[in-house]
Scaffold this motif. Sequence first.
Motif, PDB file in Angstrom:
ATOM      1  N   ARG A 330     -12.977   0.944   3.863  1.00 44.62           N
ATOM      2  CA  ARG A 330     -11.949   1.760   3.204  1.00 44.62           C
ATOM      3  C   ARG A 330     -12.331   3.229   3.322  1.00 44.62           C
ATOM      4  O   ARG A 330     -13.481   3.595   3.065  1.00 44.62           O
ATOM      5  N   ASP A 333     -12.227   6.958  -1.182  1.00 51.10           N
ATOM      6  CA  ASP A 333     -11.378   6.803  -2.374  1.00 51.10           C
ATOM      7  C   ASP A 333     -12.092   7.482  -3.534  1.00 51.10           C
ATOM      8  O   ASP A 333     -12.721   6.836  -4.363  1.00 51.10           O
ATOM      9  N   ARG A 356      -6.497  12.391  -5.599  1.00 48.60           N
ATOM     10  CA  ARG A 356      -7.516  11.404  -5.271  1.00 48.60           C
ATOM     11  C   ARG A 356      -7.184  10.697  -3.944  1.00 48.60           C
ATOM     12  O   ARG A 356      -6.098  10.829  -3.411  1.00 48.60           O
ATOM     13  N   MET A 427      -4.311  -0.396   1.682  1.00 48.42           N
ATOM     14  CA  MET A 427      -4.450  -1.123   0.430  1.00 48.42           C
ATOM     15  C   MET A 427      -3.106  -1.026  -0.261  1.00 48.42           C
ATOM     16  O   MET A 427      -2.530   0.060  -0.355  1.00 48.42           O
ATOM     17  N   GLU A 429      -1.806  -0.951  -3.565  1.00 45.38           N
ATOM     18  CA  GLU A 429      -2.278  -0.846  -4.955  1.00 45.38           C
ATOM     19  C   GLU A 429      -1.385   0.064  -5.785  1.00 45.38           C
ATOM     20  O   GLU A 429      -1.733   0.447  -6.886  1.00 45.38           O
ATOM     21  N   ASP A 453      -6.031  -1.656  -9.239  1.00 42.60           N
ATOM     22  CA  ASP A 453      -5.091  -0.560  -9.450  1.00 42.60           C
ATOM     23  C   ASP A 453      -3.650  -1.043  -9.503  1.00 42.60           C
ATOM     24  O   ASP A 453      -2.854  -0.520 -10.275  1.00 42.60           O
ATOM     25  N   ARG A 463      -6.710   0.818 -16.668  1.00 41.97           N
ATOM     26  CA  ARG A 463      -7.618  -0.310 -16.484  1.00 41.97           C
ATOM     27  C   ARG A 463      -8.914  -0.189 -17.281  1.00 41.97           C
ATOM     28  O   ARG A 463      -9.631  -1.163 -17.471  1.00 41.97           O
TER      29      ARG A 463
END
Length: 569
Positions: A330, A333, A356, A427, A429, A453, A463
């Motif tokens: 990935r 992130d 982000r 992803m 999410e 997410d 979360r």
Amino acid sequence: MNTKYKGIKASNGIAIGTIYLFNREEVAIDKSEITDSMVEEEKLRVKNSIDDYINELNDRKGASEAQIHIADAHKELLQDPYFSDTINSKIENEHKNSELALNETINEMVEIMSQLDDEYLKERASDYKDIGYQLMYKLKGIKPKDLSLIDEESIIISKELTPSDTSNMNKENVVGFATDLGGKTSHTSIIAQTLDIPALVGMNDISKKVKNGQKAIIDGNESFIILDPSEELLKEYEKKLEEQEKKRNRLSQVKDKKAETTDGKHIEVSANIGNIEDLKIAIENGCDGVGLFRTELLYMENDHFPTEDEQFEVYKEATELLGQKPLIIRTLDIGGDKGLDYFDFPKEDNPFLGYRAIRLCLDREDIFITQLKALIRASAYGNILIMIPMVINISEFKRSLELIDDIKKEFEEKGIDYNKDLQVGIMVETPASVFMADQFIKYVDFFSIGTNDLSQYTLAVDRGNENINNLYNNFNPAVLRAIKHVIDESHKAGKWTGMCGQFASDTEATKLLLGLGLDEFSASSSKVAEVKDTILKSSLKEEEEFSNSLLELETVEEIEEKIKNHNNM
Ligand code: PEP
Ligand code: MG
């Protein structure tokens, strides 16, 4: 009788045994000053003890992957010139003897590491302590206590266990351990997980509360230790232990098998990793590949943005370790709850909805391109796939592909090798990527659902917020419908969908996800075998029928109730 103390879970499982109280040999440090004429001799003593220890670490006979990794980590610290220069400077300039110079240097390193914010790096302080003990024993000519020689069925209790202590344990005789100090991400915990020994850490002063030879039970599942258990409680735990053994035996048989349903669908069961150390453990646990390499750790452990070469070395090592098995990496992130000491993030009211991941990478393409170049170069050495996080707009993915294509062109011109069939996916999410799945699938090679997410954003439930913990639930029908939709859209286009959120590690959900059509599970290493075991015993057709029936239900409670009954059938 039945005195119970709570701790932090380092490794799951039940252990029944007799307490072995392990006290480290405390050595008195010589504080005397040395004269000019002794400087060279004292420096040589330090050098010899470091060389000796490195030689010991190079002897890998019978060592597990995790032990080898700890040995490598220690070697790296021992070979760091800053370490020996600091000791030598204390000897040369301050006329300290070798023991005192070593002791002070170790204490300084431990202090620096312990003050870091990052929990993972903080735990590296224990590696320095460990090195300090080993080198001091060598300077003093002391032979340390050997944990491989203790009696059968022992539960080791200690103030602290260093990585070397834990990796030296004879698993035949040590059934569990508990320590006053240590955290979830310590090397000690990682080794306990690999050895599959139930263990608790962070138990405050447990080493002062127990006596040698006392009977005890460690319940690693519930995170407590019971001293002097009654006959009745012992019987109850002996039964649990028997069941645990049966399950372990079964799982050790399946961990290296290919996961195929009874009606022949092959499912990849991969692992989530954050670094090479995790990868070695994942491989030992039988993963079919890596479904999520969280590269942000590489950035968080550094004091600068890692260079292309620094990143390339890590990705290359990872993909070589896996051979031709897939390694999904990935891209950065960072942001949200993950900061960097060397980068000023803007102050934001809602960082989880802010600057982000891909948003930052497309704003700072210099940072993004450095990582993409490292990834594309490393793709020549194995089976790397690139995955972009937190995507909401097709344009974000298209821009990422443009950058990737530009790099490929540059590499062609320069004759730099890379994998021409490199797959790039996203992803899923965010709800935006779910609703747009039919459009995204035209451009991506695969989807990987990030339920951590996706549930947070679909349900609008933070979360990490304890106050609304009860609302954060992957079994919420809205989340299940989102998952189903994404999988269906990928299948319609002849592509595949994996899952790298924690939901893929939840073995209560394995049958459900299988039935929804998931092609790849990327789970925590410790869950790989259990997920495979469930798949091997399931029929895709039956699970499809069951999962479809769940999608008609209205509430989480109904869904959970039905799943519980179904899984226990
Ligand atoms: C996710 O969101 O499900 C995920 C795997 O990413 P992270 O937990 O790193 O945000
Ligand atoms: Mg995420």
